[in-house]
Design a protein around this motif. Structure first.
Motif, short mmCIF file in Angstrom:
data_model
loop_
_atom_site.label_atom_id
_atom_site.label_comp_id
_atom_site.label_asym_id
_atom_site.label_seq_id
_atom_site.Cartn_x
_atom_site.Cartn_y
_atom_site.Cartn_z
N UNK A 1 -26.67 -17.71 67.47
CA UNK A 1 -26.80 -18.94 68.09
C UNK A 1 -26.85 -19.92 67.00
N UNK A 2 -26.36 -21.43 67.84
CA UNK A 2 -26.26 -22.46 66.81
C UNK A 2 -27.27 -23.57 67.30
N UNK A 3 -28.04 -24.18 66.41
CA UNK A 3 -28.71 -25.51 66.91
C UNK A 3 -27.97 -26.64 66.51
N UNK A 4 -27.57 -27.39 67.46
CA UNK A 4 -26.92 -28.66 67.01
C UNK A 4 -27.59 -29.87 67.47
N UNK A 5 -27.32 -30.93 66.48
CA UNK A 5 -27.57 -32.30 66.74
C UNK A 5 -26.77 -33.13 67.49
N UNK B 1 -27.32 -33.25 76.67
CA UNK B 1 -27.93 -34.72 76.78
C UNK B 1 -29.53 -34.60 76.25
N UNK B 2 -29.61 -34.12 74.95
CA UNK B 2 -30.80 -34.08 74.16
C UNK B 2 -30.71 -34.26 72.85
N UNK B 3 -31.66 -34.45 72.12
CA UNK B 3 -31.61 -34.74 70.65
C UNK B 3 -30.94 -33.24 69.95
N UNK C 1 -39.36 -32.38 75.76
CA UNK C 1 -39.34 -31.05 76.19
C UNK C 1 -39.68 -30.29 74.72
N UNK C 2 -39.85 -29.02 74.88
CA UNK C 2 -39.82 -28.47 73.65
C UNK C 2 -38.62 -28.19 72.65
N UNK C 3 -38.73 -28.33 71.39
CA UNK C 3 -37.80 -28.12 70.51
C UNK C 3 -36.91 -27.00 70.64
#
Ligand code: ZN
Length: 348
Positions: A27-31, A121-123, A18-20
């Motif tokens: 917002x925050x981008x989490x690993x 449930x994703x990178x 799926x698209x990154x």
């Protein structure tokens, strides 16, 4: 990126490209570091009637998570890139009457990660920065992710006094098991754990329950519970949603006691409210979600102080690429919490 995707209406899910995601303002981008499987995920995986009316595929599943902050959108200054966070999964509007009086947990416009928004449930996952809770240092990521369901138990258990009280916990899924530990930590004089699965009752014992009641094939549940209480229950933390168990726990309750109802039933329950509740002065609380963010403060304090050790609840740790086995484990119900991890070496 890779994600566990509910691609279309119907049972199942698949690992898909799926698209990154990119973090917008606020917002925050989490690993992803660790993510728990919840009953809600099973409903979406199985595509039960609730999921069919609520979820709009394609949707990345999952919500209970621990993540590392990878990047922050504009205007976020309370988080730091590289720090570990737990995530409140109810995304609230901030403008409805409930939000305006601080009752965010009953926001009328709540959107839930992995249900109404792409989930854990994703990178990588994008969430509102407001929902990220920096984790106490040194906690196991599985424990950090578990703060979300444990918060339900904390919220239910904090509706009244537990000290020196006889507390019955009905339903020993992960939330009920956490409630057992919380009741002990709060000084309950006796904690009775009730379930129909022996493996869960074994975990309840590890969490400090004084008495376990297996309801398999049981008759006269009210009497059974009174015997287990050695008298009557002062408090019931109801995590099963099972009508017969709710009835029995009210029958076992002392006049003037209190009940938190958190379990969701499959349909309407019939109770004689006059004789069971009104005439005996019982207080009932409907409990949903977590208070934002007082419940989170209490939850992380229980964990970081060691007053509640949820280690026994976190029974199964599975790679997310093995999600079908993880779903089967969770569905079979003879376990505590099933925790998913990114596949070693394959995800960034
Ligand atoms: Zn609202």
């Amino acid at each position: 990126m890779r994600a566990l995707l509910k691609r279309r209406a119907g049972p199942g899910a698949e690992m898909a490209e799926v698209p990154d995601p990119r973090p917008g303002p606020g917002e925050a981008l989490l690993k992803l570091v660790a993510a728990g499987i919840c009953g809600t995920d099973l409903h979406i995986f199985d595509w039960n009637p609730w999921a069919a009316t609520r979820v709009q595929p394609p949707r990345v599943m999952g919500h209970e998570m621990a993540g590392l902050v990878l990047a922050l959108g504009a205007g976020v200054d309370h988080l730091t890139v590289g720090e570990m966070v737990g995530v409140e999964t109810h995304v609230v509007c901030g403008t409805c009457p409930q939000c305006l009086r601080g009752d965010f947990h009953v926001c009328q416009n709540t959107r839930i990660l992995g249900v109404d928004l792409d989930g854990a449930f994703a990178e990588q996952v994008v969430v509102p920065a407001r929902n990220c809770r920096p984790a106490p240092g040194g906690l196991d990521p599985a424990v950090i992710a578990f703060q979300e369901p444990m918060g339900n138990a904390v919220h239910a258990a904090s509706q009244g006094n537990l000290r020196d009280r006889v507390v019955v916990v009905t339903g020993c899924g992960p939330i009920g098991l956490a409630a057992v530990g919380i009741a002990k930590a709060e000084g309950a004089s006796r904690v009775v754990a009730v379930d129909r699965v022996a493996a869960r009752l074994k975990i309840a014992e590890e969490m400090g329950a004084d008495q376990m009641v297996d309801t398999t094939g049981a008759t006269g549940l009210g009497t059974l519970l009174r015997d287990a209480c050695r008298g009557t229950a002062d408090v019931v933390l109801e995590m099963s949603g099972h009508p017969a168990l709710i009835q029995a726990s009210l029958e076992a309750m002392t006049p003037g006691g209190w009940v938190s109802l958190l379990g969701l039933g499959d349909g309407p329950s019939q109770l004689d409210l006059s004789s069971l509740v009104v005439m005996r002065g019982i207080t009932m609380f409907g409990v949903t979600g977590r208070r934002q963010f007082a419940t989170w403060e209490s939850t992380s304090a229980y964990l970081s102080s060691g007053r509640v050790d949820v280690g026994p609840i976190l029974t199964d740790r599975v790679s997310i690429t093995d999600f079908e086995r993880a779903v089967e484990l969770a569905r079979a119900g003879a376990v505590g919490k099933v925790v998913l991890y990114p596949p070693e070496g394959e995800w960034a």
